[in-house]
Design an enzyme around this catalytic site. Sequence first.
Site, PDB file in Angstrom:
ATOM      1  N   ASN A 162      46.630  52.439  68.608  1.00 26.15           N
ATOM      2  CA  ASN A 162      46.830  51.341  69.540  1.00 26.15           C
ATOM      3  C   ASN A 162      46.717  51.895  70.959  1.00 26.15           C
ATOM      4  O   ASN A 162      47.588  52.635  71.412  1.00 26.15           O
ATOM      5  CB  ASN A 162      48.198  50.703  69.322  1.00 26.15           C
ATOM      6  CG  ASN A 162      48.478  49.551  70.283  1.00 26.15           C
ATOM      7  OD1 ASN A 162      47.605  49.157  71.060  1.00 26.15           O
ATOM      8  ND2 ASN A 162      49.685  49.029  70.248  1.00 26.15           N
TER       9      ASN A 162
ATOM     10  N   ASP B 283      56.258  51.256  65.439  1.00 27.79           N
ATOM     11  CA  ASP B 283      56.526  50.686  64.124  1.00 27.79           C
ATOM     12  C   ASP B 283      55.764  49.389  63.887  1.00 27.79           C
ATOM     13  O   ASP B 283      55.490  49.027  62.744  1.00 27.79           O
ATOM     14  CB  ASP B 283      58.033  50.443  63.960  1.00 27.79           C
ATOM     15  CG  ASP B 283      58.823  51.748  63.935  1.00 27.79           C
ATOM     16  OD1 ASP B 283      58.281  52.738  63.414  1.00 27.79           O
ATOM     17  OD2 ASP B 283      59.959  51.770  64.432  1.00 27.79           O
TER      18      ASP B 283
ATOM     19  N   ASP C  23      67.547  43.157  71.147  1.00 27.83           N
ATOM     20  CA  ASP C  23      66.175  43.642  71.005  1.00 27.83           C
ATOM     21  C   ASP C  23      65.161  42.636  71.547  1.00 27.83           C
ATOM     22  O   ASP C  23      64.239  43.002  72.295  1.00 27.83           O
ATOM     23  CB  ASP C  23      65.895  43.937  69.527  1.00 27.83           C
ATOM     24  CG  ASP C  23      64.579  44.674  69.332  1.00 27.83           C
ATOM     25  OD1 ASP C  23      64.048  45.217  70.314  1.00 27.83           O
ATOM     26  OD2 ASP C  23      64.081  44.704  68.199  1.00 27.83           O
TER      27      ASP C  23
END
Length: 651
Positions: free
Chosen positions: A196, A257, A356
Amino acid sequence: MTANTATSEENLLGKGGQPQEPSTPTSDTEVGGGTPTELSEIFFVDNSRRKQSIKIQVKLCPEGVYLRRETDEDDHINEQLIRIDDIIGSRYGPRLKKRARGGLNSCRNPNVPGQEADPEPDSDNSAYLYIYAYLKKEKPLRRVQTLRILRFRSSNDYGVNLQTAELWHHTIRRHKRGNGSSSPADCGKQLLILLNPKSGSGKGRELFQKQVAPLLTEAEVQYDLQITTHPQYAKEFVRTRRDLLERYSGIVVASGDGLFYEVLNGLMERMDWRRACRELPLGIIPCGSGNGLAKSVAHHCNEPYEPKPILHATLTCMAGKSTPMDVVRVELAPRDKHFVMYSFLSVGWGLIADIDIESERLRSIGAQRFTLWAIKRLIGLRSYKGRVSYLLAKGKKEPPVEAAKEAREMPAESDQPKRPSTAAAIRSSLPLNAGEFHDLPEEEEVEAVLDGEQFADAISLDRSVYRQHADSWHSAMSRRTAYYSLGGPSMRSNRSRMSISQRIEAANAEFAERVPTGTIPGLQMPLPSSEGWICEDGDFVMVHAAYTTHLSSDVFFAPESRLDDGLIYLVIIRSGVSRHQLLNFMLSLNTGTHLPIGEDPFIKVVPCRAFRIEPSSSDGILVVDGERVEYGPIQAEVMPGLINVMTTSGQ
């Protein structure tokens, strides 16, 4: 004739022993002759301070490269063993243009009269062997980069010297294979790397070129680098690539992740998912912001993580070993929909999920956003009303649930029928291996098999896991039921001579391999009390399920978790907990001391193999592997050892 070494000559070996005279180069062969199992050679290193060359005996054996340095001064013998596990690769051939610091010369002792070194010729007839190793050190736990250069010049013929260096090179590779390591080069396949470019604050490409690519070159790893260009790119790539298993030996995710989640779900949507999960180990290099899996793998292998997480994770991916890891099958049913996905990290509802997701608006300030938003959430503490149900793991005692918390306990396990072990129960529920796997069919093949549009949905090419009732045999929407409706001319093909019943059976078996089925009741079904489900109703500050040790590189959430233990660690915090206790809980997350040792009326951890969360309200946040999902009822079930992840231990 002089050459250099990778590290300072004084630090080459440890002290001890007595000096010995130079010996003749030798090799020990296997029983019955053939390729040697041990190689031994005498080399010399120039020492400008002592104005003499130092003799070093180098021995290559299955345990590694053994170096023995002999000196006349004080009759000392220094020794060092470079373990075969610490060697990532070697290279042989002419001297590299970029000369490393020092090396070892073979066979000629410049200190002996009559063996003075001749001037360097214009063309060097020596062959060089470069051995790349990263030595594991304790206290503090770290990896030390080490380069050993062996110069072979016993003959004036470059070809002879090259053959000797080549023999050492191939012997190193053979010893690594004998130690359980498998390199992509050994099987003739490439390593698929999905990068990425926006990871690492947009420096993904730079991090890869500077820290990952050099190690891959040292290890002689052939790889195919795929740069993601849009969301779901990695998922679609692994889902639709027809030659994925034939071309690649493994998949490495160079990101956070989130990209690993894409790859996992892409694999699970393949028609040959079972074979893909078995034959393609997955690795991760932490180039992103959420690096819980990379830290969990390092913890499992007792490998260093900081201060160079990318370096250490790359070494883990190149070790050539893998370990089974649990996958959790997650079902959601928001607003009468039905989704199925596969998770490897965690499922969260409440405090941590709120921090989060809501702190995303402060992403520009970096990791400090979590601390600031945690303070905000502690000041304005929320609680969520709902029901939490869980199925205890085999052999685990039922945790105490107080009536004041409106908990409802089901009958004791002694009154229930015996159940198989967790792993056996989950694996026995999966479709049997038909022994043959097929790639995704082309559109022309579908047209050749199906005669009419009424059955098109039965083998639709849409592999999305978000499909309704895909696992139910009894639903009107079930694709298995639709398969049973196939018959007559709609299954005719010039390439098939099977009977109608055989074709129907083969079609059903093929679909059975498309998605692994669960063993617990669907979200719309009640949980049977006879199977040991425990339900708790009330107000909850947080419910968070984890199946790896770390949720991120600095959140040691489930210290007892193992990669393949078949357990979900469900942490439940009830309403009524004090802000002071919550503050201590949050501050202790990085050390793993946040969980109570004994009974606690508000905080507890439950090792289970399945759970269900049923929020009473329609407003809240649910996260799966750090990504927000639609709010509503959710349940999860562990599938032990479904995939393999790259490790250094293979255990």
